[in-house]
Design an enzyme around this catalytic site. Structure first.
Site, PDB file in Angstrom:
ATOM      1  N   ASP A 295      29.091 -25.775  30.037  1.00  0.00           N
ATOM      2  CA  ASP A 295      28.840 -25.720  28.596  1.00  0.00           C
ATOM      3  C   ASP A 295      28.674 -24.269  28.155  1.00  0.00           C
ATOM      4  O   ASP A 295      27.725 -23.597  28.551  1.00  0.00           O
ATOM      5  CB  ASP A 295      27.580 -26.530  28.275  1.00  0.00           C
ATOM      6  CG  ASP A 295      27.284 -26.630  26.790  1.00  0.00           C
ATOM      7  OD1 ASP A 295      28.040 -26.045  25.985  1.00  0.00           O
ATOM      8  OD2 ASP A 295      26.300 -27.300  26.432  1.00  0.00           O
TER       9      ASP A 295
ATOM     10  N   SER B  33      22.677 -31.470  21.685  1.00  0.00           N
ATOM     11  CA  SER B  33      23.302 -30.454  20.864  1.00  0.00           C
ATOM     12  C   SER B  33      22.350 -30.041  19.743  1.00  0.00           C
ATOM     13  O   SER B  33      21.184 -29.766  20.007  1.00  0.00           O
ATOM     14  CB  SER B  33      24.641 -30.972  20.325  1.00  0.00           C
ATOM     15  OG  SER B  33      25.382 -29.948  19.724  1.00  0.00           O
TER      16      SER B  33
ATOM     17  N   HIS C  39      30.559 -28.746  26.630  1.00  0.00           N
ATOM     18  CA  HIS C  39      29.443 -29.224  25.822  1.00  0.00           C
ATOM     19  C   HIS C  39      29.456 -30.744  25.674  1.00  0.00           C
ATOM     20  O   HIS C  39      28.401 -31.372  25.590  1.00  0.00           O
ATOM     21  CB  HIS C  39      29.492 -28.557  24.447  1.00  0.00           C
ATOM     22  CG  HIS C  39      28.318 -28.866  23.584  1.00  0.00           C
ATOM     23  ND1 HIS C  39      27.018 -28.571  23.954  1.00  0.00           N
ATOM     24  CD2 HIS C  39      28.233 -29.442  22.351  1.00  0.00           C
ATOM     25  CE1 HIS C  39      26.184 -28.955  22.986  1.00  0.00           C
ATOM     26  NE2 HIS C  39      26.897 -29.480  22.018  1.00  0.00           N
TER      27      HIS C  39
END
Length: 419
Positions: free
Chosen positions: A338, A166, A371
């Site tokens: 995602d 991330s 995600h």
């Protein structure tokens, strides 16, 4: 061997030009440093340096001694200012993808956070009061520069790899852009060169939820009533960004949780009693409630702004130009479900590497988790990382249609995008 410590690095000047008299960084290490085996793991937005647990000794297990925190499977995890569970314990540890019997792992809590490193909730030594919003604005470049200062202090001049997911993946990219000679391999997971407009917009709404909470008080709420409602709403928006439509449909559907499951965190309108309180609402309310117990609202403002502001190409003519000085290898990992950092964004990053002449593989994981897949699917994340750390892009790098050895994964040169 594990070390957890907070180290003072003296005065630090941020990219904005403002300074603090003393930068403190909380960090955790696992394994034994042999001079060329250091791996820096970069945590995500609201994570911490507590990346992996430590098994109790046989004596402690037999005595039932709990040490200082509850863990899973009879092991223990040191509580890190409210975050008791190691966030990547399935990936980092003895015999795992990032094997701490062979590698020396360092994870550093980023400046601006609230898990031991200097941030808005920290005490300003010049005033004896929390910094609040007097703390300087922080950037991903500041995180990277601070990490380098700590590594220098620890005697680590070269990293075998930098790995992160991330916004931690943005931290990885900044390392190979800013210090290309100090990194041999890089693994940005579920990351991108920059955040897209939709996610920036959602982060902006999340920040407004905090700053319009009357208890935020301009950021000067320490010692009083904290802006829990605003932070809870901000976190709920974040959770929606981390999940996919498919994963939400599978986990919650439109099921009702039952009125007795409703929490009293937020007031409800009079009509609420007629309509069902749904599982998805219960999930969001529960997670928001636990989050406000462990995280600082000002830190959430600071860290989301750092993520929103990041642009790999800043100071360069393009992403490729920013990466051109790096002569190591990169494994880009992305997940099909995602939408926070999409596979298309990851492929764009991989293409920038190819343009720059950087040896890169893009591994696409077919997942509908969204995600959060990089945290909740260790069986899909760990093997490609382990193979890349051991062999680089010369490992089992074939097309996504199969593997040379019949294994269940393959870091890919020819990705889903037809290269």
């Amino acid at each position: 061997m594990t070390t957890r410590d907070v180290r003072s690095l003296g005065e630090f000047t941020f990219e904005c030009g403002e300074s603090i008299p003393e930068l403190e960084l909380a960090y955790e290490t696992h394994g034994e440093f042999t001079g060329d085996n250091a791996i820096l793991v970069c945590h995500a937005l609201t994570g911490s340096h507590h990346v992996a647990r430590v098994a109790r000794s046989a004596t402690e297990r037999s005595s039932g001694s709990p040490r200082d925190g509850g863990g899973r499977g009879g092991d223990w995890a040191t509580e890190t200012d409210g975050q008791a569970r190691a966030w990547w314990d399935d990936i980092v540890g003895p015999g795992k993808a990032i094997d701490t019997t062979e590698q020396f792992v360092v994870c550093v809590n980023i400046p601006g956070s609230c898990y031991g490193s200097s941030g808005p909730a920290s005490t300003n030594p010049e005033t004896g009061e929390p910094y609040g919003t007097d703390f300087p604005p922080v950037t991903v470049a500041d995180w990277t520069r601070a990490q380098r200062r700590l590594l220098d202090d620890l005697g680590i001049t070269t990293l075998a790899a930098v790995v992160g997911g991330s916004v931690g993946g943005m931290n990885v990219l900044e390392w190979i852009k800013r210090y290309p000679d100090r990194v041999e391999r890089a693994v940005p997971v579920a990351a991108a060169a920059r955040l897209d407009a939709q996610c920036v917009a959602l982060d902006g709404i999340a920040r407004r939820a905090i700053t319009t909470d009357a208890n935020w008080a301009g950021g000067d709420y320490y010692g009083g009533t904290e802006p829990d409602d605003g932070l809870a709403l901000a976190r709920q928006l974040g959770h929606l960004m981390y999940l996919s439509k498919d994963s939400m449909a599978r986990k919650f559907g439109r099921r009702a949780a039952g009125r007795d499951a409703a929490r009293d965190d937020f007031p409800v309108d009079p009509a609420a009693g007629f309509f069902p309180y749904r599982d998805v609402e219960s999930y969001l309310d529960y997670n928001a409630g636990t989050f406000v117990d462990r995280f600082d609202a000002n830190s959430y403002l600071y860290l989301t702004r750092a993520m929103d502001d990041y642009d790999l190409a800043a100071g360069h003519t393009s992403d490729a130009d920013a990466l051109r000085a790096f002569d190591g290898e990169i494994l880009v990992m992305s997940f099909t479900g995602d939408w926070h950092f999409t596979t298309e964004q990851s492929e764009s990053l991989a293409e920038a590497c190819r343009t720059a002449g950087v040896d890169v593989a893009h591994h696409v994981v077919d997942s509908d988790h969204g995600h959060d897949a990089f945290l909740v699917e260790p069986e899909n994340v760990g093997p490609p990382i382990a193979d890349f750390l051991a062999h680089g892009t010369a490992g089992r790098a074939v097309t996504d249609t199969g593997t040379e050895s019949g294994e269940a994964f393959a870091p890919v040169h020819a990705s889903l995008f037809g290269d």
